[in-house]
Design an enzyme around this catalytic site. Structure first.
Site, PDB file in Angstrom:
ATOM      1  N   ALA A  82      11.060  12.015 -18.761  1.00 40.79           N
ATOM      2  CA  ALA A  82      12.459  11.970 -19.167  1.00 40.79           C
ATOM      3  C   ALA A  82      13.312  11.543 -17.984  1.00 40.79           C
ATOM      4  CB  ALA A  82      12.897  13.355 -19.647  1.00 40.79           C
ATOM      5  N   ASN A 109      15.728  19.193  -7.761  1.00 43.31           N
ATOM      6  CA  ASN A 109      14.440  19.364  -8.464  1.00 43.31           C
ATOM      7  C   ASN A 109      13.335  18.480  -7.882  1.00 43.31           C
ATOM      8  OD1 ASN A 109      15.658  17.048  -9.579  1.00 43.31           O
ATOM      9  ND2 ASN A 109      14.617  17.300 -11.545  1.00 43.31           N
ATOM     10  N   ASP A 149      23.512  11.500 -13.807  1.00 46.06           N
ATOM     11  CA  ASP A 149      22.143  11.969 -14.055  1.00 46.06           C
ATOM     12  C   ASP A 149      21.160  10.807 -13.904  1.00 46.06           C
ATOM     13  OD1 ASP A 149      20.073  13.703 -14.567  1.00 46.06           O
ATOM     14  OD2 ASP A 149      20.341  13.702 -16.735  1.00 46.06           O
ATOM     15  N   HIS A 175      12.291   7.178 -12.499  1.00 51.08           N
ATOM     16  CA  HIS A 175      10.849   7.380 -12.646  1.00 51.08           C
ATOM     17  C   HIS A 175      10.240   5.986 -12.613  1.00 51.08           C
ATOM     18  CE1 HIS A 175      10.941  11.648 -13.891  1.00 51.08           C
ATOM     19  NE2 HIS A 175      12.074  11.342 -14.505  1.00 51.08           N
ATOM     20  N   LYS A 210      22.140  24.950  -8.676  1.00 50.89           N
ATOM     21  CA  LYS A 210      21.697  24.372  -9.946  1.00 50.89           C
ATOM     22  C   LYS A 210      20.798  25.351 -10.691  1.00 50.89           C
ATOM     23  CE  LYS A 210      20.549  21.359 -13.040  1.00 50.89           C
ATOM     24  NZ  LYS A 210      20.969  20.057 -13.496  1.00 50.89           N
ATOM     25  N   HIS A 263      25.666  16.976 -18.042  1.00 50.89           N
ATOM     26  CA  HIS A 263      25.222  15.936 -18.974  1.00 50.89           C
ATOM     27  C   HIS A 263      25.341  16.387 -20.429  1.00 50.89           C
ATOM     28  CE1 HIS A 263      21.624  18.334 -18.345  1.00 50.89           C
ATOM     29  NE2 HIS A 263      21.250  17.696 -17.262  1.00 50.89           N
ATOM     30  N   HIS A 299      19.956  12.272  -9.109  1.00 50.31           N
ATOM     31  CA  HIS A 299      18.600  12.524  -8.611  1.00 50.31           C
ATOM     32  C   HIS A 299      18.229  11.417  -7.626  1.00 50.31           C
ATOM     33  CE1 HIS A 299      17.723  15.595 -11.694  1.00 50.31           C
ATOM     34  NE2 HIS A 299      18.550  14.869 -12.421  1.00 50.31           N
ATOM     35  N   LEU A 300      18.007  11.790  -6.380  1.00 49.82           N
ATOM     36  CA  LEU A 300      17.621  10.793  -5.374  1.00 49.82           C
ATOM     37  C   LEU A 300      16.138  10.836  -5.037  1.00 49.82           C
ATOM     38  CD1 LEU A 300      20.569  10.900  -2.782  1.00 49.82           C
ATOM     39  CD2 LEU A 300      20.054   9.080  -4.429  1.00 49.82           C
ATOM     40  N   ARG A 301      15.447  11.911  -5.473  1.00 52.89           N
ATOM     41  CA  ARG A 301      14.010  12.066  -5.158  1.00 52.89           C
ATOM     42  C   ARG A 301      13.792  12.115  -3.641  1.00 52.89           C
ATOM     43  NH1 ARG A 301      13.977  13.393 -10.385  1.00 52.89           N
ATOM     44  NH2 ARG A 301      13.694  11.659 -11.804  1.00 52.89           N
ATOM     45  N   HIS A 357      26.319  14.301 -10.434  1.00 53.82           N
ATOM     46  CA  HIS A 357      24.963  14.724 -10.835  1.00 53.82           C
ATOM     47  C   HIS A 357      24.020  13.548 -10.606  1.00 53.82           C
ATOM     48  CE1 HIS A 357      22.147  16.923 -13.803  1.00 53.82           C
ATOM     49  NE2 HIS A 357      21.470  15.903 -13.294  1.00 53.82           N
ATOM     50  N   HIS A 415      21.804  23.181 -16.433  1.00 57.76           N
ATOM     51  CA  HIS A 415      21.134  22.299 -17.410  1.00 57.76           C
ATOM     52  C   HIS A 415      21.199  23.030 -18.741  1.00 57.76           C
ATOM     53  CE1 HIS A 415      18.198  19.170 -18.746  1.00 57.76           C
ATOM     54  NE2 HIS A 415      18.091  20.070 -19.707  1.00 57.76           N
TER      55      HIS A 415
HETATM   56  C1  NCD Z   1      15.870  14.553 -14.869  1.00 58.63           C
HETATM   57  C2  NCD Z   1      14.794  14.165 -13.849  1.00 58.63           C
HETATM   58  O1  NCD Z   1      14.047  13.223 -14.099  1.00 58.63           O
HETATM   59  O2  NCD Z   1      14.718  14.791 -12.771  1.00 58.63           O
HETATM   60  N1  NCD Z   1      15.544  13.959 -16.126  1.00 58.63           N
HETATM   61  C3  NCD Z   1      16.381  13.727 -17.161  1.00 58.63           C
HETATM   62  O3  NCD Z   1      15.928  13.321 -18.230  1.00 58.63           O
HETATM   63  N2  NCD Z   1      17.675  13.899 -17.037  1.00 58.63           N
HETATM   64  C4  NCD Z   1      15.994  16.023 -14.944  1.00 58.63           C
HETATM   65  C5  NCD Z   1      17.256  16.470 -15.610  1.00 58.63           C
HETATM   66  O4  NCD Z   1      18.339  16.340 -15.080  1.00 58.63           O
HETATM   67  O5  NCD Z   1      17.170  17.005 -16.726  1.00 58.63           O
HETATM   68 ZN    ZN Z   2      19.572  15.559 -14.000  1.00 55.93          ZN
END
Ligand code: NCD
Ligand code: ZN
Length: 346
Positions: free
Chosen positions: A264, A42, A248, A252, A100, A175, A16-18, A14, A137
Protein backbone atom coordinates in the site's frame (compact mmCIF):
# COMPACT_ATOMS: atom_id res chain seq x y z
CA UNK A 1 -2.51 34.89 -21.60
CA UNK A 2 -0.43 32.73 -19.27
CA UNK A 3 -2.00 32.29 -15.88
CA UNK A 4 0.34 32.23 -12.89
CA UNK A 5 -0.21 31.72 -9.21
CA UNK A 6 2.29 32.65 -6.51
CA UNK A 7 2.00 31.30 -3.01
CA UNK A 8 4.10 30.87 0.05
CA UNK A 9 6.30 27.79 -0.25
CA UNK A 10 4.26 24.74 0.76
CA UNK A 11 4.90 22.18 3.50
CA UNK A 12 3.98 18.50 3.54
CA UNK A 13 2.44 17.46 6.86
CA UNK A 14 2.71 13.69 6.22
CA UNK A 15 5.59 12.20 4.25
CA UNK A 16 7.41 8.86 4.02
CA UNK A 17 11.08 9.27 3.12
CA UNK A 18 12.24 5.72 4.01
CA UNK A 19 15.98 5.15 4.43
CA UNK A 20 19.14 4.20 2.55
CA UNK A 21 18.92 4.09 -1.25
CA UNK A 22 15.21 4.96 -1.27
CA UNK A 23 15.78 8.03 0.91
CA UNK A 24 18.57 9.22 -1.41
CA UNK A 25 16.25 8.95 -4.40
CA UNK A 26 12.99 10.38 -3.05
CA UNK A 27 14.26 13.17 -0.78
CA UNK A 28 15.20 15.55 -3.66
CA UNK A 29 11.66 15.14 -5.07
CA UNK A 30 10.19 16.61 -1.87
CA UNK A 31 12.98 19.10 -1.11
CA UNK A 32 12.52 20.72 -4.54
CA UNK A 33 9.01 21.96 -3.79
CA UNK A 34 8.45 21.70 -0.03
CA UNK A 35 10.14 23.70 2.71
CA UNK A 36 9.27 21.33 5.56
CA UNK A 37 7.70 17.93 6.02
CA UNK A 38 6.47 15.82 8.90
CA UNK A 39 8.54 12.67 8.49
CA UNK A 40 6.77 9.41 9.20
CA UNK A 41 8.62 7.08 11.59
CA UNK A 42 7.50 3.72 10.16
CA UNK A 43 10.95 2.47 9.25
CA UNK A 44 11.93 -1.12 9.97
CA UNK A 45 12.66 -1.01 12.89
CA UNK A 46 10.57 2.10 13.63
CA UNK A 47 11.79 5.46 14.98
CA UNK A 48 10.77 4.98 18.60
CA UNK A 49 13.14 6.93 20.82
CA UNK A 50 14.80 10.35 20.77
CA UNK A 51 18.06 8.63 19.88
CA UNK A 52 16.40 6.98 16.87
CA UNK A 53 14.97 10.34 15.76
CA UNK A 54 18.33 12.11 16.03
CA UNK A 55 20.03 9.40 13.99
CA UNK A 56 17.28 9.40 11.33
CA UNK A 57 17.22 13.20 11.10
CA UNK A 58 21.00 13.17 10.56
CA UNK A 59 20.67 10.60 7.76
CA UNK A 60 18.03 12.77 6.09
CA UNK A 61 20.13 15.92 6.39
CA UNK A 62 23.15 14.05 4.98
CA UNK A 63 21.10 12.92 1.98
CA UNK A 64 19.86 16.43 1.09
CA UNK A 65 21.10 17.78 -2.23
CA UNK A 66 23.52 20.73 -1.98
CA UNK A 67 21.69 24.01 -1.63
CA UNK A 68 18.34 22.43 -0.75
CA UNK A 69 16.13 24.41 1.60
CA UNK A 70 14.24 21.67 3.41
CA UNK A 71 13.67 20.95 7.08
CA UNK A 72 12.59 17.48 8.20
CA UNK A 73 10.14 17.69 11.11
CA UNK A 74 10.71 14.49 13.02
CA UNK A 75 8.15 12.26 14.72
CA UNK A 76 8.28 9.34 17.14
CA UNK A 77 6.40 6.09 16.57
CA UNK A 78 4.17 5.46 19.57
CA UNK A 79 4.44 1.97 21.05
CA UNK A 80 2.89 0.50 24.16
CA UNK A 81 6.24 0.94 25.92
CA UNK A 82 6.96 4.54 24.87
CA UNK A 83 8.34 6.58 27.77
CA UNK A 84 6.28 9.78 28.32
CA UNK A 85 9.35 11.62 29.62
CA UNK A 86 11.33 10.85 26.44
CA UNK A 87 8.48 12.20 24.29
CA UNK A 88 8.09 15.40 26.32
CA UNK A 89 11.85 16.05 26.36
CA UNK A 90 12.15 15.37 22.60
CA UNK A 91 9.42 17.91 21.89
CA UNK A 92 10.72 20.50 24.35
CA UNK A 93 14.17 20.39 22.74
CA UNK A 94 12.68 20.90 19.26
CA UNK A 95 13.78 17.45 18.09
CA UNK A 96 10.29 16.21 17.29
CA UNK A 97 7.15 17.99 16.11
CA UNK A 98 4.62 15.21 16.69
CA UNK A 99 4.05 11.62 17.73
CA UNK A 100 2.56 9.07 15.34
CA UNK A 101 0.03 6.47 16.40
CA UNK A 102 -0.58 3.45 14.19
CA UNK A 103 -3.17 0.97 15.39
CA UNK A 104 -1.18 -2.30 15.22
CA UNK A 105 -1.57 -3.92 11.81
CA UNK A 106 -3.36 -0.96 10.18
CA UNK A 107 -0.88 -0.35 7.37
CA UNK A 108 2.66 -0.78 6.04
CA UNK A 109 5.17 -1.38 8.87
CA UNK A 110 2.68 -0.94 11.71
CA UNK A 111 3.29 -4.18 13.59
CA UNK A 112 4.83 -2.29 16.55
CA UNK A 113 1.79 -0.04 16.84
CA UNK A 114 -0.78 0.21 19.60
CA UNK A 115 -3.08 -2.75 20.44
CA UNK A 116 -4.30 -1.71 23.86
CA UNK A 117 -5.06 2.02 24.08
CA UNK A 118 -5.08 1.89 27.88
CA UNK A 119 -1.33 1.23 27.72
CA UNK A 120 -0.65 4.61 26.07
CA UNK A 121 -2.87 6.72 28.31
CA UNK A 122 0.11 8.02 30.28
CA UNK A 123 1.84 9.21 27.10
CA UNK A 124 -1.33 10.80 25.73
CA UNK A 125 -1.92 12.65 29.01
CA UNK A 126 1.64 13.96 28.98
CA UNK A 127 1.25 15.02 25.34
CA UNK A 128 -1.99 16.87 26.07
CA UNK A 129 -0.29 18.69 28.92
CA UNK A 130 2.69 19.67 26.77
CA UNK A 131 0.62 20.48 23.64
CA UNK A 132 2.36 17.84 21.49
CA UNK A 133 0.33 16.87 18.40
CA UNK A 134 -0.67 13.24 17.96
CA UNK A 135 -0.84 12.12 14.32
CA UNK A 136 -3.32 9.29 14.03
CA UNK A 137 -3.62 6.66 11.30
CA UNK A 138 -7.40 6.61 11.50
CA UNK A 139 -8.50 3.06 10.74
CA UNK A 140 -9.65 0.21 12.95
CA UNK A 141 -8.05 -3.13 12.19
CA UNK A 142 -10.59 -5.72 13.30
CA UNK A 143 -10.99 -8.50 10.71
CA UNK A 144 -14.77 -8.23 10.69
CA UNK A 145 -14.77 -4.55 9.71
CA UNK A 146 -15.00 -3.98 5.97
CA UNK A 147 -11.93 -2.17 4.63
CA UNK A 148 -14.11 0.62 3.18
CA UNK A 149 -15.70 1.23 6.62
CA UNK A 150 -12.57 1.22 8.74
CA UNK A 151 -12.14 4.98 8.90
CA UNK A 152 -15.75 5.76 9.79
CA UNK A 153 -15.77 3.07 12.50
CA UNK A 154 -12.47 4.40 13.84
CA UNK A 155 -13.96 7.86 14.43
CA UNK A 156 -16.76 6.44 16.53
CA UNK A 157 -14.90 3.67 18.35
CA UNK A 158 -11.43 5.11 18.88
CA UNK A 159 -10.93 8.76 17.98
CA UNK A 160 -13.91 10.32 19.64
CA UNK A 161 -13.51 8.36 22.93
CA UNK A 162 -9.79 9.25 23.11
CA UNK A 163 -10.48 12.94 22.50
CA UNK A 164 -13.25 12.92 25.12
CA UNK A 165 -11.03 11.18 27.64
CA UNK A 166 -8.01 13.40 27.03
CA UNK A 167 -9.41 16.90 26.59
CA UNK A 168 -6.92 19.27 25.07
CA UNK A 169 -5.02 16.50 23.27
CA UNK A 170 -4.08 17.98 19.90
CA UNK A 171 -4.81 15.38 17.23
CA UNK A 172 -4.24 15.26 13.48
CA UNK A 173 -6.50 12.80 11.76
CA UNK A 174 -4.32 11.86 8.88
CA UNK A 175 -5.08 11.20 5.23
CA UNK A 176 -8.86 11.40 5.66
CA UNK A 177 -10.83 9.66 2.92
CA UNK A 178 -14.51 9.88 3.88
CA UNK A 179 -17.37 12.35 4.12
CA UNK A 180 -17.74 11.06 7.70
CA UNK A 181 -14.24 12.31 8.59
CA UNK A 182 -14.90 15.64 6.84
CA UNK A 183 -18.03 16.14 8.93
CA UNK A 184 -16.27 15.16 12.16
CA UNK A 185 -13.41 17.60 11.54
CA UNK A 186 -15.78 20.42 10.63
CA UNK A 187 -17.75 20.06 13.84
CA UNK A 188 -14.67 19.72 16.09
CA UNK A 189 -12.83 22.48 17.88
CA UNK A 190 -9.32 23.65 16.98
CA UNK A 191 -7.68 20.76 18.84
CA UNK A 192 -8.46 18.50 15.85
CA UNK A 193 -6.76 18.95 12.50
CA UNK A 194 -6.87 16.73 9.43
CA UNK A 195 -4.62 16.13 6.47
CA UNK A 196 -5.74 15.19 2.97
CA UNK A 197 -3.52 13.61 0.32
CA UNK A 198 -3.17 14.66 -3.28
CA UNK A 199 -4.35 11.30 -4.59
CA UNK A 200 -7.49 11.14 -2.44
CA UNK A 201 -8.54 14.46 -3.99
CA UNK A 202 -8.14 12.96 -7.48
CA UNK A 203 -9.09 9.29 -7.48
CA UNK A 204 -11.93 7.14 -6.19
CA UNK A 205 -12.13 3.37 -5.83
CA UNK A 206 -13.11 2.89 -9.46
CA UNK A 207 -9.66 4.08 -10.44
CA UNK A 208 -8.23 1.13 -8.50
CA UNK A 209 -10.66 -1.54 -9.64
CA UNK A 210 -12.40 -0.79 -12.96
CA UNK A 211 -10.90 -2.14 -16.17
CA UNK A 212 -8.20 -4.16 -14.41
CA UNK A 213 -6.56 -3.77 -11.01
CA UNK A 214 -4.26 -0.75 -10.73
CA UNK A 215 -1.80 -1.40 -7.92
CA UNK A 216 -0.26 2.06 -8.14
CA UNK A 217 -3.55 3.56 -6.91
CA UNK A 218 -3.67 1.22 -3.91
CA UNK A 219 -2.89 2.88 -0.59
CA UNK A 220 -4.23 2.95 2.94
CA UNK A 221 -6.70 4.21 3.79
CA UNK A 222 -8.00 2.88 0.48
CA UNK A 223 -9.76 5.42 -1.79
CA UNK A 224 -13.54 5.37 -1.30
CA UNK A 225 -16.53 6.01 -3.60
CA UNK A 226 -16.86 9.23 -5.61
CA UNK A 227 -19.19 11.00 -3.16
CA UNK A 228 -16.45 10.78 -0.52
CA UNK A 229 -13.86 12.21 -2.91
CA UNK A 230 -16.24 15.08 -3.63
CA UNK A 231 -16.59 15.76 0.10
CA UNK A 232 -12.79 15.87 0.44
CA UNK A 233 -12.47 18.31 -2.46
CA UNK A 234 -15.19 20.49 -1.01
CA UNK A 235 -13.48 20.61 2.37
CA UNK A 236 -9.93 21.15 1.04
CA UNK A 237 -11.01 23.91 -1.34
CA UNK A 238 -13.22 25.63 1.23
CA UNK A 239 -10.24 27.15 3.03
CA UNK A 240 -11.39 25.54 6.32
CA UNK A 241 -8.51 26.32 8.63
CA UNK A 242 -8.01 22.97 10.37
CA UNK A 243 -7.43 21.01 7.14
CA UNK A 244 -4.10 20.94 5.33
CA UNK A 245 -1.93 19.01 2.90
CA UNK A 246 -0.26 15.77 3.94
CA UNK A 247 0.73 13.98 0.76
CA UNK A 248 1.33 10.60 2.41
CA UNK A 249 3.72 10.14 -0.49
CA UNK A 250 4.84 6.58 0.25
CA UNK A 251 7.36 5.09 -2.17
CA UNK A 252 7.50 1.37 -2.82
CA UNK A 253 9.40 -0.22 -5.69
CA UNK A 254 7.46 -1.17 -8.80
CA UNK A 255 8.20 -4.85 -8.07
CA UNK A 256 6.68 -4.73 -4.57
CA UNK A 257 3.59 -2.86 -5.86
CA UNK A 258 3.05 -5.11 -8.89
CA UNK A 259 2.96 -8.31 -6.91
CA UNK A 260 0.45 -10.93 -5.76
CA UNK A 261 0.41 -9.08 -2.42
CA UNK A 262 1.16 -5.52 -3.48
CA UNK A 263 2.26 -2.90 -0.95
CA UNK A 264 0.00 0.00 0.00
CA UNK A 265 1.32 3.45 -0.86
CA UNK A 266 1.20 6.08 -3.62
CA UNK A 267 4.33 8.03 -4.52
CA UNK A 268 3.20 11.56 -5.37
CA UNK A 269 5.89 14.01 -4.18
CA UNK A 270 7.17 14.75 -7.68
CA UNK A 271 3.81 15.92 -9.07
CA UNK A 272 1.83 17.04 -6.04
CA UNK A 273 1.85 20.79 -6.49
CA UNK A 274 0.79 20.76 -10.19
CA UNK A 275 -1.91 18.20 -9.33
CA UNK A 276 -3.27 20.26 -6.45
CA UNK A 277 -3.31 23.43 -8.54
CA UNK A 278 -5.42 21.52 -11.08
CA UNK A 279 -7.84 20.25 -8.41
CA UNK A 280 -8.29 23.73 -6.96
CA UNK A 281 -8.54 25.26 -10.45
CA UNK A 282 -11.22 22.74 -11.45
CA UNK A 283 -13.11 23.64 -8.27
CA UNK A 284 -12.83 27.37 -9.02
CA UNK A 285 -10.87 27.77 -5.80
CA UNK A 286 -7.30 28.69 -6.75
CA UNK A 287 -7.51 31.45 -4.14
CA UNK A 288 -7.75 28.75 -1.44
CA UNK A 289 -4.73 26.69 -2.52
CA UNK A 290 -2.25 28.63 -0.38
CA UNK A 291 -4.32 28.09 2.77
CA UNK A 292 -4.34 24.33 2.15
CA UNK A 293 -0.67 23.91 1.22
CA UNK A 294 1.11 26.71 3.06
CA UNK A 295 -0.90 28.39 5.84
CA UNK A 296 -3.25 26.03 7.69
CA UNK A 297 -0.59 23.42 8.49
CA UNK A 298 1.90 25.82 10.11
CA UNK A 299 -0.95 27.42 12.05
CA UNK A 300 -2.00 24.06 13.51
CA UNK A 301 1.61 23.15 14.34
CA UNK A 302 2.16 26.64 15.81
CA UNK A 303 4.91 27.51 13.37
CA UNK A 304 5.36 30.53 11.13
CA UNK A 305 4.44 30.07 7.47
CA UNK A 306 7.34 30.05 5.02
CA UNK A 307 8.60 33.41 3.77
CA UNK A 308 9.85 32.09 0.43
CA UNK A 309 7.36 31.70 -2.42
CA UNK A 310 6.56 29.25 -5.20
CA UNK A 311 5.07 30.18 -8.55
CA UNK A 312 2.83 27.87 -10.55
CA UNK A 313 2.19 28.42 -14.26
CA UNK A 314 -0.74 27.16 -16.30
CA UNK A 315 0.22 25.91 -19.75
CA UNK A 316 0.77 22.74 -21.69
CA UNK A 317 -0.32 19.37 -20.22
CA UNK A 318 2.03 18.04 -17.57
CA UNK A 319 3.94 14.92 -18.59
CA UNK A 320 3.96 12.35 -15.80
CA UNK A 321 7.62 11.70 -15.05
CA UNK A 322 9.13 8.31 -15.86
CA UNK A 323 9.53 6.02 -12.84
CA UNK A 324 12.07 7.35 -10.40
CA UNK A 325 15.34 5.41 -10.54
CA UNK A 326 16.54 4.10 -7.19
CA UNK A 327 19.20 1.55 -6.29
CA UNK A 328 16.37 -0.58 -4.88
CA UNK A 329 14.49 -0.53 -8.23
CA UNK A 330 12.14 1.89 -10.05
CA UNK A 331 9.35 3.75 -8.22
CA UNK A 332 6.26 4.63 -10.25
CA UNK A 333 5.05 8.23 -9.90
CA UNK A 334 1.36 9.01 -9.23
CA UNK A 335 -0.67 9.41 -12.43
CA UNK A 336 -3.47 11.91 -11.69
CA UNK A 337 -5.85 10.29 -14.20
CA UNK A 338 -6.85 13.63 -15.71
CA UNK A 339 -5.03 16.31 -17.68
CA UNK A 340 -2.99 18.61 -15.44
CA UNK A 341 -2.08 21.94 -16.97
CA UNK A 342 -0.11 23.43 -14.08
CA UNK A 343 3.66 23.40 -13.61
CA UNK A 344 5.98 24.63 -10.90
CA UNK A 345 8.12 27.49 -12.21
CA UNK A 346 11.78 26.47 -11.79
C1 NCD B 1 2.19 4.01 3.99
C2 NCD B 1 3.58 3.39 3.78
O1 NCD B 1 3.81 2.80 2.73
O2 NCD B 1 4.45 3.53 4.66
N1 NCD B 1 1.29 3.43 3.05
C3 NCD B 1 0.10 3.94 2.64
O3 NCD B 1 -0.63 3.26 1.92
N2 NCD B 1 -0.27 5.15 2.98
C4 NCD B 1 1.76 3.82 5.39
C5 NCD B 1 0.62 4.71 5.78
O4 NCD B 1 0.76 5.90 5.91
O5 NCD B 1 -0.48 4.18 5.98
ZN1 ZN C 1 1.49 7.53 5.59
Amino acid sequence: MTQTLTLRRPDDWHLHLRDGAMLEAVLPESARDFARAIIMPNLVPPVVTSADAIAYRDRILAALPDGADFTPLMTLYLTESTDPADVVAAHASGLISAVKLYPAGATTNSASGVRDFDKVRGVLDAMAEAGIPLCFHGEVTRDEIDIFDREAVFIEEVLDPIRQRTPGLRVVMEHITTADACAYVKESDGSLGATITTHHLMINRNHILVGGIKPHYYCLPVAKRESHREALVELATSGFEHVFLGTDSAPHTQATKESDCGCAGVFSSSVTMPCLAQVFDDAGALDKLEAFTSLNGPAFYRMAPNEATMTLIKGTPLQIPAPLTTDDGPVVVFDPARPVHWHVKR
